[in-house]
Design a protein around this motif. Structure first.
Motif, mmCIF file in Angstrom:
data_model
loop_
_atom_site.group_PDB
_atom_site.id
_atom_site.type_symbol
_atom_site.label_atom_id
_atom_site.label_comp_id
_atom_site.label_asym_id
_atom_site.label_seq_id
_atom_site.Cartn_x
_atom_site.Cartn_y
_atom_site.Cartn_z
ATOM 1 N N ASN A 188 0.840 -1.182 0.000
ATOM 2 C CA ASN A 188 0.000 0.000 0.000
ATOM 3 C C ASN A 188 0.882 1.241 0.000
ATOM 4 O OD1 ASN A 188 -1.866 1.951 0.443
ATOM 5 N ND2 ASN A 188 -2.535 1.221 2.433
ATOM 6 N N PRO A 189 1.378 1.652 -1.202
ATOM 7 C CA PRO A 189 2.342 2.760 -1.252
ATOM 8 C C PRO A 189 1.781 4.070 -0.680
ATOM 9 C CG PRO A 189 1.886 1.876 -3.457
ATOM 10 C CD PRO A 189 1.083 1.071 -2.504
ATOM 11 N N HIS A 190 0.449 4.235 -0.739
ATOM 12 C CA HIS A 190 -0.127 5.464 -0.165
ATOM 13 C C HIS A 190 -0.604 5.189 1.253
ATOM 14 C CE1 HIS A 190 0.109 6.975 -4.208
ATOM 15 N NE2 HIS A 190 -0.611 5.955 -4.629
ATOM 16 N N HIS A 191 0.256 4.544 2.024
ATOM 17 C CA HIS A 191 -0.188 4.092 3.339
ATOM 18 C C HIS A 191 -0.453 5.258 4.280
ATOM 19 C CE1 HIS A 191 4.256 3.857 3.080
ATOM 20 N NE2 HIS A 191 4.173 4.630 4.141
ATOM 21 N N PRO A 192 -1.411 5.063 5.187
ATOM 22 C CA PRO A 192 -1.723 6.106 6.157
ATOM 23 C C PRO A 192 -0.613 6.258 7.192
ATOM 24 C CG PRO A 192 -3.035 4.149 6.583
ATOM 25 C CD PRO A 192 -2.278 3.897 5.323
ATOM 26 N N PHE A 193 -0.634 7.384 7.919
ATOM 27 C CA PHE A 193 0.453 7.694 8.852
ATOM 28 C C PHE A 193 0.628 6.635 9.931
ATOM 29 C CE2 PHE A 193 -2.851 8.925 11.749
ATOM 30 C CZ PHE A 193 -2.268 8.861 12.998
ATOM 31 N N ASN A 194 -0.424 5.887 10.247
ATOM 32 C CA ASN A 194 -0.275 4.962 11.368
ATOM 33 C C ASN A 194 0.698 3.823 11.067
ATOM 34 O OD1 ASN A 194 -2.120 3.807 9.619
ATOM 35 N ND2 ASN A 194 -3.314 2.844 11.238
ATOM 36 N N TYR A 195 1.069 3.625 9.788
ATOM 37 C CA TYR A 195 2.141 2.661 9.479
ATOM 38 C C TYR A 195 3.427 3.116 10.159
ATOM 39 C CZ TYR A 195 -0.366 0.087 5.887
ATOM 40 O OH TYR A 195 -1.246 -0.712 5.223
ATOM 41 N N HIS A 196 3.724 4.412 10.011
ATOM 42 C CA HIS A 196 4.940 4.955 10.630
ATOM 43 C C HIS A 196 4.848 4.858 12.149
ATOM 44 C CE1 HIS A 196 6.574 6.427 6.903
ATOM 45 N NE2 HIS A 196 5.429 7.004 6.629
ATOM 46 N N PHE A 197 3.657 5.115 12.651
ATOM 47 C CA PHE A 197 3.440 5.055 14.101
ATOM 48 C C PHE A 197 3.784 3.671 14.639
ATOM 49 C CE2 PHE A 197 0.281 4.094 17.507
ATOM 50 C CZ PHE A 197 0.872 4.871 18.492
ATOM 51 N N HIS A 198 3.266 2.631 13.982
ATOM 52 C CA HIS A 198 3.506 1.271 14.464
ATOM 53 C C HIS A 198 4.942 0.818 14.215
ATOM 54 C CE1 HIS A 198 -0.534 0.527 15.844
ATOM 55 N NE2 HIS A 198 -0.983 1.102 14.753
ATOM 56 N N LEU A 199 5.502 1.272 13.103
ATOM 57 C CA LEU A 199 6.905 0.956 12.822
ATOM 58 C C LEU A 199 7.788 1.559 13.920
ATOM 59 C CD1 LEU A 199 8.726 -0.402 10.701
ATOM 60 C CD2 LEU A 199 8.914 1.811 9.553
ATOM 61 N N GLY A 200 7.494 2.793 14.280
ATOM 62 C CA GLY A 200 8.245 3.458 15.347
ATOM 63 C C GLY A 200 8.139 2.701 16.659
ATOM 64 N N GLN A 201 6.924 2.225 16.969
ATOM 65 C CA GLN A 201 6.737 1.464 18.210
ATOM 66 C C GLN A 201 7.572 0.179 18.193
ATOM 67 O OE1 GLN A 201 2.293 1.429 18.365
ATOM 68 N NE2 GLN A 201 2.630 1.871 20.502
ATOM 69 N N ALA A 202 7.571 -0.501 17.052
ATOM 70 C CA ALA A 202 8.340 -1.748 16.952
ATOM 71 C C ALA A 202 9.829 -1.470 17.177
ATOM 72 C CB ALA A 202 8.117 -2.400 15.589
ATOM 73 N N TYR A 203 10.341 -0.407 16.551
ATOM 74 C CA TYR A 203 11.756 -0.061 16.744
ATOM 75 C C TYR A 203 12.040 0.333 18.203
ATOM 76 C CZ TYR A 203 12.966 -0.138 11.759
ATOM 77 O OH TYR A 203 13.217 -0.528 10.463
ATOM 78 N N PHE A 204 11.087 1.044 18.813
ATOM 79 C CA PHE A 204 11.247 1.437 20.210
ATOM 80 C C PHE A 204 11.376 0.201 21.105
ATOM 81 C CE2 PHE A 204 9.694 2.424 24.446
ATOM 82 C CZ PHE A 204 10.335 3.626 24.751
ATOM 83 N N VAL A 205 10.507 -0.785 20.860
ATOM 84 C CA VAL A 205 10.551 -2.026 21.641
ATOM 85 C C VAL A 205 11.903 -2.731 21.447
ATOM 86 C CG1 VAL A 205 9.472 -4.303 21.973
ATOM 87 C CG2 VAL A 205 8.040 -2.298 21.625
ATOM 88 N N MET A 206 12.484 -2.560 20.257
ATOM 89 C CA MET A 206 13.799 -3.156 19.978
ATOM 90 C C MET A 206 14.951 -2.302 20.518
ATOM 91 S SD MET A 206 12.995 -4.194 16.030
ATOM 92 C CE MET A 206 14.450 -5.092 15.527
ATOM 93 N N HIS A 207 14.625 -1.179 21.152
ATOM 94 C CA HIS A 207 15.615 -0.222 21.666
ATOM 95 C C HIS A 207 16.409 0.443 20.537
ATOM 96 C CE1 HIS A 207 15.525 -1.621 26.089
ATOM 97 N NE2 HIS A 207 14.600 -2.300 25.438
ATOM 98 N N TYR A 238 16.338 3.465 18.991
ATOM 99 C CA TYR A 238 15.648 4.752 19.144
ATOM 100 C C TYR A 238 15.789 5.655 17.923
ATOM 101 C CZ TYR A 238 15.745 2.908 23.841
ATOM 102 O OH TYR A 238 15.617 2.074 24.926
ATOM 103 N N GLN A 239 16.943 5.568 17.242
ATOM 104 C CA GLN A 239 17.152 6.435 16.082
ATOM 105 C C GLN A 239 16.107 6.142 15.002
ATOM 106 O OE1 GLN A 239 19.084 8.965 16.838
ATOM 107 N NE2 GLN A 239 18.130 9.713 14.974
ATOM 108 N N LYS A 240 15.911 4.851 14.716
ATOM 109 C CA LYS A 240 14.924 4.473 13.704
ATOM 110 C C LYS A 240 13.505 4.782 14.178
ATOM 111 C CE LYS A 240 17.298 1.162 10.817
ATOM 112 N NZ LYS A 240 17.751 -0.243 10.766
ATOM 113 N N ALA A 241 13.288 4.638 15.477
ATOM 114 C CA ALA A 241 11.972 4.971 16.037
ATOM 115 C C ALA A 241 11.690 6.454 15.827
ATOM 116 C CB ALA A 241 11.931 4.627 17.522
ATOM 117 N N ILE A 242 12.676 7.291 16.138
ATOM 118 C CA ILE A 242 12.522 8.750 15.995
ATOM 119 C C ILE A 242 12.192 9.100 14.551
ATOM 120 C CG2 ILE A 242 13.827 10.930 16.001
ATOM 121 C CD1 ILE A 242 15.253 9.748 18.591
ATOM 122 N N GLU A 243 12.929 8.497 13.605
ATOM 123 C CA GLU A 243 12.674 8.768 12.171
ATOM 124 C C GLU A 243 11.245 8.400 11.791
ATOM 125 O OE1 GLU A 243 15.689 6.677 9.902
ATOM 126 O OE2 GLU A 243 17.242 7.709 11.074
#
Length: 269
Positions: free
Chosen positions: A167-186, A188-193
Motif C-alpha cells: 500500500n504505497p499510499h499508506h496512512p500515517f499509522n504505518y509509521h506510528f507502528h513501525l516506530g513502536q516496533a523499533y522502540f521495543v527493539m531499543h 531509538y534512532q529508527k523509532a525517531i525517524e
C-alpha cells in the motif's frame, strides 16, 4: 488473485440509500481521519450516530462508530475502558450482522481483542479481514502491532515494511507502528525517524508526539523530549501517564516499564 482490486473497492463501498445518512457519514469520516485527536473523535462519533438515526442498517456507519470507541481506548482517552470496548465490539458486530463482507468490521473486533490483550483472538479477526481483502492495510497493521505487543518486534518490522509495499499510499499509522516496533527493539534512532515521518503528515496526532517524546528521552535527547512532551500537553491538557500506560497492552512487563520509564524521563506525570 484477480479479485483483489474489486475486493478493495468493495471495502470502500458505502451502502446506504439515505442521502442524509451518507452526508453525515462522510463528514464523520473526515473528522475521524483528519485530526486524530480527542475532540475530533467525539465530533466524528456524533456524526456517525446521526447517520445511523437516518439509516439504522448502515453497516459502515456502525463499524466507524465502533472505531471511535476503540480509538478512545487506544489513545488513553476513555474514562471507562471496558465500557468503551464493549461499545466498540457491539457496533462492529452489528455492522457484521448488517453486511458480513466489510473488512473494517473485523478489524474493529480485532482491535477490541488486542486492547483486552487477547492476541490470538485478535489475530483471527485480522485474518478474516485479510481473507475479504488481501490488501486491506489496517489488518496488516493490526497483525504487526500484535507482534510487538507480544514481544516479537523484529517480525513486526518485517510485516509493516511488507504492508507499506502493498500500500504505497499508506496512512500515517504505518509509521506510528513501525516506530513502536523499533522502540521495543531499543533502536531509538529508527523509532525517531518513523515517528517524525508520521508527524509530517499528521501533526495533530497526540500519540505520535507521546512516542516521539519517549524515544528522544531514551536516546538521551532531553531537550527534544521535553519539547515533544509540551506539544502533547498543548494537544491534551488532561494527559495522564497512567491512562497512557494502560492504553498500550504490552504482554511483557519489561516492555511496559521500558515505555513508562521513557515517559517519566520526558517529563510526563
Amino acid at each position: 488473485g484477480d479479485a483483489a482490486p474489486a475486493e478493495t473497492q468493495r471495502a470502500l463501498v458505502v451502502r446506504t440509500s439515505s442521502t442524509k445518512a451518507y452526508k453525515a457519514f462522510e463528514l464523520g469520516r473526515q473528522h475521524f481521519y483528519l485530526y486524530r485527536n480527542k475532540p475530533e473523535n467525539a465530533k466524528a462519533r456524533g456524526l456517525f450516530e446521526e447517520a445511523l438515526k437516518e439509516d439504522p442498517h448502515f453497516a459502515m456507519a456502525h463499524a466507524m462508530l465502533g472505531w471511535t470507541y476503540a480509538f478512545d481506548v487506544a489513545n488513553g482517552w476513555s474514562s471507562d475502558r471496558e465500557g468503551s470496548l464493549r461499545h466498540a465490539d457491539e457496533e462492529a458486530r452489528r455492522a457484521i450482522a448488517e453486511d458480513p463482507k466489510v473488512p473494517l468490521s473485523y478489524f474493529i473486533t480485532g482491535l477490541v481483542f488486542r486492547e483486552r490483550s487477547e492476541y490470538v483472538k485478535a489475530m483471527v479477526e485480522a485474518e478474516k479481514a485479510i481473507e475479504l481483502d488481501p490488501n486491506y492495510a489496517n489488518a496488516h497493521v493490526l497483525i504487526s502491532s500484535l507482534l510487538y505487543y507480544a514481544g516479537r518486534p523484529a517480525e513486526s518490522v518485517e510485516g509493516l515494511k511488507r504492508a507499506m509495499r502493498l500500500n504505497p499510499h499508506h496512512p500515517f499509522n504505518y509509521h506510528f507502528h513501525l516506530g513502536q516496533a523499533y522502540f521495543v527493539m531499543h533502536d531509538y534512532q529508527k523509532a525517531i525517524e518513523a515517528f517524525q515521518a508520521g508527524i509530517e503528515t499528521n501533526p495533530a496526532a497526540e500519540r505520535l508526539h507521546v512516542w516521539l517524546a519517549a524515544s528522544y528521552a531514551q536516546a538521551g535527547m532531553a531537550e527534544d523530549a521535553s519539547w515533544e512532551a509540551e506539544q502533547v500537553l498543548t494537544l491534551n491538557p488532561e494527559f495522564s501517564l497512567s491512562a497512557m500506560t494502560e492504553a498500550f497492552p504490552f504482554k511483557d512487563m519489561k516492555d511496559r516499564s521500558h515505555f513508562v520509564e521513557a515517559l517519566r524521563k520526558a517529563g510526563f506525570s
